[in-house]
Design an enzyme around this catalytic site. Structure first.
Site, PDB file in Angstrom:
ATOM      1  N   LYS A  97       0.850  -1.194   0.000  1.00 24.91           N
ATOM      2  CA  LYS A  97       0.000   0.000   0.000  1.00 24.91           C
ATOM      3  C   LYS A  97       0.885   1.243   0.000  1.00 24.91           C
ATOM      4  CE  LYS A  97      -3.924   2.093   2.487  1.00 24.91           C
ATOM      5  NZ  LYS A  97      -4.735   2.081   3.732  1.00 24.91           N
TER       6      LYS A  97
ATOM      7  N   SER B  43      -9.749   2.316   2.818  1.00 28.71           N
ATOM      8  CA  SER B  43      -8.801   2.979   1.949  1.00 28.71           C
ATOM      9  C   SER B  43      -7.828   2.024   1.255  1.00 28.71           C
ATOM     10  CB  SER B  43      -7.989   3.992   2.765  1.00 28.71           C
ATOM     11  OG  SER B  43      -7.171   3.331   3.701  1.00 28.71           O
TER      12      SER B  43
ATOM     13  N   SER C  49     -10.070   0.256   7.156  1.00 31.28           N
ATOM     14  CA  SER C  49      -9.443   0.365   5.835  1.00 31.28           C
ATOM     15  C   SER C  49      -8.793  -0.910   5.321  1.00 31.28           C
ATOM     16  CB  SER C  49      -8.404   1.487   5.841  1.00 31.28           C
ATOM     17  OG  SER C  49      -9.039   2.721   5.691  1.00 31.28           O
TER      18      SER C  49
END
Ligand SMILES: [Mg+2]
Ligand SMILES: [Zn+2]
Lengths: 487, 495, 100
Positions: free
Chosen positions: A78, A155, A179
């Protein structure tokens, strides 16, 4: 489809060590998969040369008989994790030119354990969002029902989309209010948010420091056990990191759930939750019962206040954490006549709408005259929420809840920020209490979108979380593959 | 500034200002920023040393790179507690680090990590010595730990400011006084006393030129006995002289405004050393909403009573108790003792020199002769050419009657130059005191023979002339004659 | 936290944007005001929770603040510190002139 993509992380780990195929072969298969799934937009940055260099080194280690736990396994990262020499943007325009000179503790641990880096995965800007639509480089698509253009969640939307589309064998994510778990649920994969303090936050772009926690997004519960084994650990560079040794999570597989007490919080079956999800929630309860667990109805009375608490505390911390993006030492500067004008233009231009909204809210709730009414009040209610969990965990070992009230929504569907915020209603409470939670896929809804269930455990009971989640996984037999996955 | 004056009336006490409409007094509170004498910074492992090349003593944590986190320095916590103990203050076993949020180019995080509602040290007090042996107590409001900011250089480029982060994150103790100070003089004495305590404890070197010790002065004025007025904060004063000047001129400015019917605007001001006046600080105008909240990257700081007790036991003797001991052990005056305890080094020197000798005489010699000579040569005690041992030997020569006090001064002057031991100088130059009756008698006889007219006057009742004879005898002996014996023998022979 | 307090108007937006050093285009302000008011109204439901005897919770970790030994272990990396700087000169970061 390359046969190699069929192997999940645990299977690939064994196959590589048994020399069924090499890391270079596997890595090449994933590099091709990345190209094939390019239109999903999961990757912001790929590093093919570096990937193959790492794979080559892994193959040498295997040949030399010195294989490490994740030797040769290609994973995605990420974009919230700072990666040395590799552009790290947190999906924000303001960091569009940022090349960290350091490696985050968690990713360093993964490389030290032999994992192969595929690239950086998109996310909501500064991890603020639940749809991956706030990413500066545009939203990521969910590989499920590709022509319907649904959100991968957020997210960690890029991480979830990549794992579900088989363009990464596994990925790292960060979870502040859901997330990891919400996008895992939307994309039909497993996402584990560890206990706050389990993984070091050093080198991860900070959103909300009292909530942020790194964790894995994987195809299976066993895969997340293998990933978390490497990601977790005490780090003296992070004062909030817990100096506790985690048992080997692979040993926690196939342990069953006999005699364990599973709490079912009544507050998690509210209006607005989809019927399909309710149906699978009940089915999951029955699976656990069938496996020998005792089902206990419980109450977490302050659940409805979790979102309001979260939407005070997280923006407040974010408003301060994001003050360092000022165009002075790194990042994209927009020139101004004075220092203040430079700040205002740099930040006004560099941050997207949602980030600005949250900085505004956070600044407001901390400002003089409002601190007590908002921030302090939220911290007090946060204690009540934590106490709710403390109370039920005296009676039960785990809590089972749906991961989200609905399955993945269409991209562009939720324009109003508040409606978007409501998506995290089932994941936020455990975040506020710092507890570990896992979301795993249990089935598909009528339209063919994945449904996720969430298990929450006591602080630092990741071992129990893994054992119990695996029981549900075995019953669910979720073997569907997204239509948008690499072929 | 003609209607306000601080010195046109003889009755004015320090800190008073005579306005057209009446008498005003100053109310002053100080915030002292003392740099902790640690090797590394408060929350990072970069060096806290002064004077390195730009941005060399900077870690990625200090530069607030994304994802960097603070880890606190144990030594700094210990020094804050020790200093708190030396300020007779409440030690808080539970304290919290807060973020003070504001934007500035030399504040990389966009916030300063400080302590707001729960500081590590609470209320305390210290005693300061005023003129004529008077003392007064100044309350300490709190002491907290915080990060220093970096340095902005405004004079390197016509349109740019240059930023050096070497100081960023260096550990500071902010010591806040209660508004108990009533004059610039008291403010100066307060700073001196705090500096002395810090140096005894060893928590801060107190070096004001290098910025290890700076003071913010909160100044307001009021008519005698009335409520406190609105205050202004003068930032970052780095010498006691500037503290004096800044407070005086700021108080006069406020009186002038109030006397002409205006009101004081609470604000942050800068002291301009070239004009000797304060001016409003533009960059701080709208920065007053600091949005303090507990730093989520750090946990509350907690420690046990036993740990504090251990630190207390490790504290050295502090100036106030040391002073009492010097008076008691060496029989010196409280005033001399106060001068000697000002610096740890003074006491060390003194006690070495005075050991087994006349304490009072040693103190006199050290304070008036040695300090005077060092000041003239612009030397510190540490670089004194006269060692404590040498000074002690000189005292012994005096008290043993080997040399007279007058000769001792000459020898001392020689010691300042040659670094020789006093006994060597005495021997080299044949300066031993003459105490032999016969030898002195010879001198007396010659003086009497040479001054027959004076002898007649003396014998006819002019007693005052006795001193003249003593002087003459000493003169012909080149100062070496023992004055006691001269006296005795003169009396016997002037008949 | 009465509703009165939650009303964000243009002055508030300008004040908060200034505190946060955010340039907000005039055209965006109306929508921002609506969003902020909606969010503040939503979080205002906390008002109904009785918290008079509750201590605020700042951290969920169970451990004490770890202390580090005072050693120089970092620094002397000015190249790395300055590497990403938008503007630098002879070892310094450079910003528009600041008037104190
Ligand atoms: Mg101050
Ligand atoms: Zn301060």
């Amino acid at each position: 489809m390359s046969d190699l993509l069929k192997f999940n992380l645990l299977q690939a780990e064994k196959a590589i060590k048994n020399k069924e195929f090499t890391s270079v072969e596997l890595t090449n298969a994933y590099i091709k998969a990345i190209d094939d799934t390019y239109s999903l937009g999961a990757y912001l940055e790929t590093v093919k040369e570096k990937s193959l260099d790492m794979a080559l080194k892994s193959d040498k280690n295997i040949a030399d008989g010195v294989a490490r736990p994740l030797e040769g396994l290609p994973i995605g990262v990420k974009d919230m994790f700072c990666t040395k020499g590799i552009k790290t943007t947190a999906s924000s325009k303001i960091l569009d030119n940022f090349y960290p000179t350091y490696e985050s503790t968690v990713t360093q641990k993964l490389w030290d354990d032999g994992a192969v880096m595929l690239g950086k995965l998109s996310c909501d800007e500064f991890a603020m969002g639940s749809s991956n639509e706030t990413a500066a480089k545009g939203n990521v698509k969910n590989p499920w029902l590709l022509d319907k253009q649904v959100s991968p969640g957020g997210s960690s939307g890029g991480s979830a989309s990549a794992v579900a589309s088989r363009s990464a064998l596994a990925a790292t994510g960060t979870d502040t209010g859901g997330s990891i778990r919400q996008p895992a649920a939307f994309c039909g994969i497993t996402g584990l948010k560890p206990t706050y303090g389990r993984c070091s936050r050093w080198g991860i772009v900070a959103f909300s420091s009292s909530l942020d926690q790194a964790g894995p997004l994987t195809r299976t519960v066993g895969d997340s056990a293998l990933m978390l084994n490497s990601m977790a650990g005490y780090d003296k560079k992070d004062s909030t990191s817990a100096d506790l040794k985690m048992p080997d999570l692979i040993d926690c597989l196939d342990k069953g759930v006999k005699g364990k007490k599973i709490g079912i919080p009544k507050e998690y079956t509210q209006d607005g939750i989809s019927n399909d999800i309710i149906k699978f929630f009940e089915t999951s309860i029955n699976w656990l019962k069938d496996a020998g667990a005792e089902i206990v109805p419980v109450s977490l009375p302050h659940t409805k206040y979790a979102l309001p608490v979260y939407y005070i505390i997280a923006p407040a911390e974010a408003s301060s954490n994001l003050a360092r993006y000022d165009g002075v030492r790194f990042g994209v500067r927009k020139e101004g006549q004075s220092l203040d004008e430079m700040y205002e233009l740099t930040r006004g231009n560099g941050f997207g709408e949602e980030v600005k909204r949250r900085i505004m809210i956070g600044t407001y709730v901390l400002s003089s005259g409002y601190y007590d009414a908002y921030y302090l009040k939220a911290q007090k209610v946060r204690r009540l929420i934590k106490q709710d969990f403390d109370n039920v965990f005296e009676k039960v070992d785990f809590l089972l809840t749906p991961s989200t009230p609905t399955t993945a929504f269409s991209l562009g569907e939720k324009q109003d920020p508040l409606t978007m915020y409501l998506n995290d209603i089932f994941t936020v409470p455990a975040s506020l209490a710092g507890l570990p939670g896992i979301s795993l896929p249990v089935g598909l809804d009528k339209s063919g979108l994945p449904i996720g269930m969430q298990l929450i455990a006591r602080a630092f009971d990741e071992p129990g979380l893994i054992s119990t989640a695996q029981v549900i996984e075995n019953y669910a037999e979720f073997n569907f593959i997204a239509d948008g996955a690499a072929k | 500034m003609n209607q306000v004056s601080s010195n046109n009336s003889k009755k004015l006490k320090p800190g008073q200002i005579q306005g057209d409409t009446g008498l005003w007094e100053m109310v002053i509170g100080l915030e002292i920023h003392a740099q902790i004498s640690s090797k590394s910074k408060l929350f990072s492992g970069a060096s806290a040393t002064f004077g390195a090349g730009a941005n060399t003593n900077v870690s990625l944590v200090d530069a607030a790179m994304p994802g960097m986190l603070p880890v606190i320095n144990q030594y700094c916590v210990e020094q804050a507690v020790k200093t708190g103990l030396a300020l007779n203050a409440q030690i808080n076993n539970y304290s919290v680090f807060d973020r003070k949020n504001y934007f500035y180019a030399d504040l990389p995080q966009g916030y300063q990590i400080s302590q707001f509602t729960k500081p590590i040290v609470g209320e305390g007090e210290i005693i300061i010595d005023l003129d004529e042996g008077k003392q007064t107590t100044i309350g300490i409001e709190r002491l907290h730990l915080e990060q220093d900011a970096g340095k902005s250089l405004h004079d390197q480029h016509p349109t740019k400011t240059y930023i050096d982060l070497n100081r960023t994150g260096v550990a500071l103790m902010e010591i806040v006084s209660k508004p108990d100070i009533r004059s610039p003089q008291e403010a100066g004495l307060f700073v001196k006393k705090i500096r002395s305590i810090l140096r005894y404890v060893g928590s801060c070197d107190g070096n004001m030129e290098e910025g290890s010790l700076r003071a913010d002065c909160n100044v307001s004025v009021r008519r005698a006995g009335e409520e406190f007025g609105t205050r202004c904060e003068i930032k970052n004063l780095n010498s006691i002289r500037f503290i004096n000047q800044a407070i005086q001129s700021e108080a006069e400015r406020q009186v002038e405004i109030l006397e002409s019917g205006g009101s004081i605007n609470q604000e942050t001001r800068l002291f301009d050393t070239s004009t000797g006046e304060t001016r409003s600080m533009r960059s701080k105008e709208d920065a007053h909403d600091y949005r303090y909240f507990p730093d989520p990257d750090l946990l509350p700081l907690e420690f046990e009573d036993s740990w504090v007790k251990g630190l207390k036991e490790s504290l050295p003797e502090l100036p106030d108790t040391l002073r009492e001991r010097l008076v008691l052990d060496y029989g010196i005056t409280p005033y001399d003792a106060a001068v000697l305890v000002e610096e740890k080094d003074y006491v060390k020197f003194y006690e070495k020199a005075a050991l087994g000798r006349d304490g009072k005489l040693t103190a006199n010699w050290m304070i008036s002769e040695l300090f005077g000579a060092l000041k003239k040569e612009n030397l510190s005690l540490l670089n004194s050419p006269v060692s404590p041992e040498s000074l002690g030997e000189l005292i012994t020569l005096i008290t043993d009657g080997v040399i007279s006090g007058k000769i001792a001064k000459d020898i001392f002057a020689e010691m300042m130059i040659s670094k020789k031991k006093p006994i060597e100088i005495v021997k080299d130059k044949g300066l031993e005191q003459v105490s032999d009756d016969n030898e002195i008698l010879k001198l007396i006889e010659s003086v009497i023979a040479d001054n027959q007219d004076k002898v007649k006057q003396y014998l006819s009742g002019k007693d005052k002339l006795f001193g003249f004879f003593v002087g003459q005898v000493m003169k012909v002996s080149q100062g070496k004659a023992n004055p006691g014996i001269v006296n005795k023998l003169l009396k016997e022979n002037l008949k | 936290m009465s509703n009165k307090k939650s009303i964000v108007d243009i002055q508030t937006v300008n004040k908060i944007a200034r505190l946060a050093r955010l340039n907000i285009p005039e055209n965006d302000k109306d929508n921002l005001i609506i969003d902020l008011n909606n969010i503040l109204e939503f979080v205002a439901q906390l008002e109904e929770v009785e918290t008079s005897n509750i201590e605020p919770l700042a951290s969920v970790t169970g451990h004490k603040l770890p202390l580090r030994i005072d050693e120089v272990t970092d620094g002397n990396i000015e190249d790395l510190v300055l590497q990403n700087a938008p503007e630098k000169s002879s070892g310094f970061f450079v910003v528009p002139k600041v008037i104190e």
